[in-house]
Design a protein around this motif. Structure first.
Motif, PDB file in Angstrom:
ATOM      1  N   LYS A 265      -3.554   4.486  -4.718  1.00  0.00           N
ATOM      2  CA  LYS A 265      -3.693   5.630  -3.822  1.00  0.00           C
ATOM      3  C   LYS A 265      -2.332   6.254  -3.521  1.00  0.00           C
ATOM      4  O   LYS A 265      -1.304   5.589  -3.593  1.00  0.00           O
TER       5      LYS A 265
ATOM      6  N   ASP B   4       0.845  -1.186   0.000  1.00  0.00           N
ATOM      7  CA  ASP B   4       0.000   0.000   0.000  1.00  0.00           C
ATOM      8  C   ASP B   4       0.890   1.249   0.000  1.00  0.00           C
ATOM      9  O   ASP B   4       2.117   1.150  -0.109  1.00  0.00           O
ATOM     10  N   ALA B   5       0.290   2.409   0.128  1.00  0.00           N
ATOM     11  CA  ALA B   5       1.038   3.667   0.044  1.00  0.00           C
ATOM     12  C   ALA B   5       1.605   4.124   1.383  1.00  0.00           C
ATOM     13  O   ALA B   5       2.205   5.195   1.469  1.00  0.00           O
ATOM     14  N   GLU B   6       1.439   3.316   2.416  1.00  0.00           N
ATOM     15  CA  GLU B   6       2.030   3.681   3.705  1.00  0.00           C
ATOM     16  C   GLU B   6       3.549   3.651   3.599  1.00  0.00           C
ATOM     17  O   GLU B   6       4.103   2.755   2.959  1.00  0.00           O
TER      18      GLU B   6
ATOM     19  N   ASN C  30       0.021   8.604  -0.671  1.00  0.00           N
ATOM     20  CA  ASN C  30       0.204   8.951   0.731  1.00  0.00           C
ATOM     21  C   ASN C  30       1.367   9.925   0.799  1.00  0.00           C
ATOM     22  O   ASN C  30       2.394   9.728   0.156  1.00  0.00           O
TER      23      ASN C  30
ATOM     24  N   PHE D  19       4.054  11.486   3.263  1.00  0.00           N
ATOM     25  CA  PHE D  19       4.687  11.399   4.571  1.00  0.00           C
ATOM     26  C   PHE D  19       5.479  12.676   4.802  1.00  0.00           C
ATOM     27  O   PHE D  19       6.327  13.050   3.994  1.00  0.00           O
TER      28      PHE D  19
ATOM     29  N   TYR E  51       3.090   6.537  -4.134  1.00  0.00           N
ATOM     30  CA  TYR E  51       1.939   6.043  -4.893  1.00  0.00           C
ATOM     31  C   TYR E  51       1.980   4.520  -4.910  1.00  0.00           C
ATOM     32  O   TYR E  51       3.003   3.921  -5.250  1.00  0.00           O
ATOM     33  N   SER E  52       0.876   3.901  -4.543  1.00  0.00           N
ATOM     34  CA  SER E  52       0.782   2.442  -4.541  1.00  0.00           C
ATOM     35  C   SER E  52       0.128   1.964  -5.827  1.00  0.00           C
ATOM     36  O   SER E  52      -1.012   2.325  -6.128  1.00  0.00           O
TER      37      SER E  52
END
Length: 129
Positions: free
Chosen positions: A103, A76-78, A105, A107, A97-98
């Motif tokens: 999606k 994922d985008a985490e 994210n 940071f 970008y995932s």
């Protein structure tokens, strides 16, 4: 902002087997966002990304650097633990970008090395994306 993010999506989706990376900046003269894709020079580009430091310096001379972006191809985008560490060390936000979830994210490191006014404008545009 929408066009800049779409460039990142398109580049990421066209190369789903390696982490795409580059810079997102702001051109004060043209009052527009700038996306500059960079070659991933990592030894293992499917797991990590690395950008030539000279390209980073050249980009910062021309534009206000807002974020370093990269794709996650199998997650994922985490931000990963590595992403958090690198973003905090260089004081630059990481825009992830995932490909898997489609999606983004953003940071934000503990300290920012950027023009706060321009960054806040970017954040507002990003939040409204």
């Amino acid at each position: 902002m929408k066009d800049a993010l779409q460039v990142i999506v398109d580049e990421s989706e066209s190369n789903p087997f390696i982490e795409i990376c580059g810079f997102l900046g702001f051109d004060r003269k043209k009052e527009t966002y700038v996306v500059q894709n960079e070659k991933n020079i990592s030894q293992d580009p499917s797991e990590y990304f690395m950008i030539d430091p000279l390209n980073y310096l050249i980009f910062k001379e021309k534009y206000d650097l807002l974020a370093v972006y990269h794709s996650h191809i199998n997650a994922d985008a985490e931000p990963s633990e590595f992403d958090v560490k690198m973003s905090n060390n260089c004081c630059i936000p990481f825009l992830i970008y995932s490909i898997e979830t489609k999606k983004f994210n953003l940071f934000e490191p503990q300290n920012l090395e950027t023009d706060v006014n321009i960054y806040n404008r970017f954040k507002e545009d990003y939040d409204n994306y």
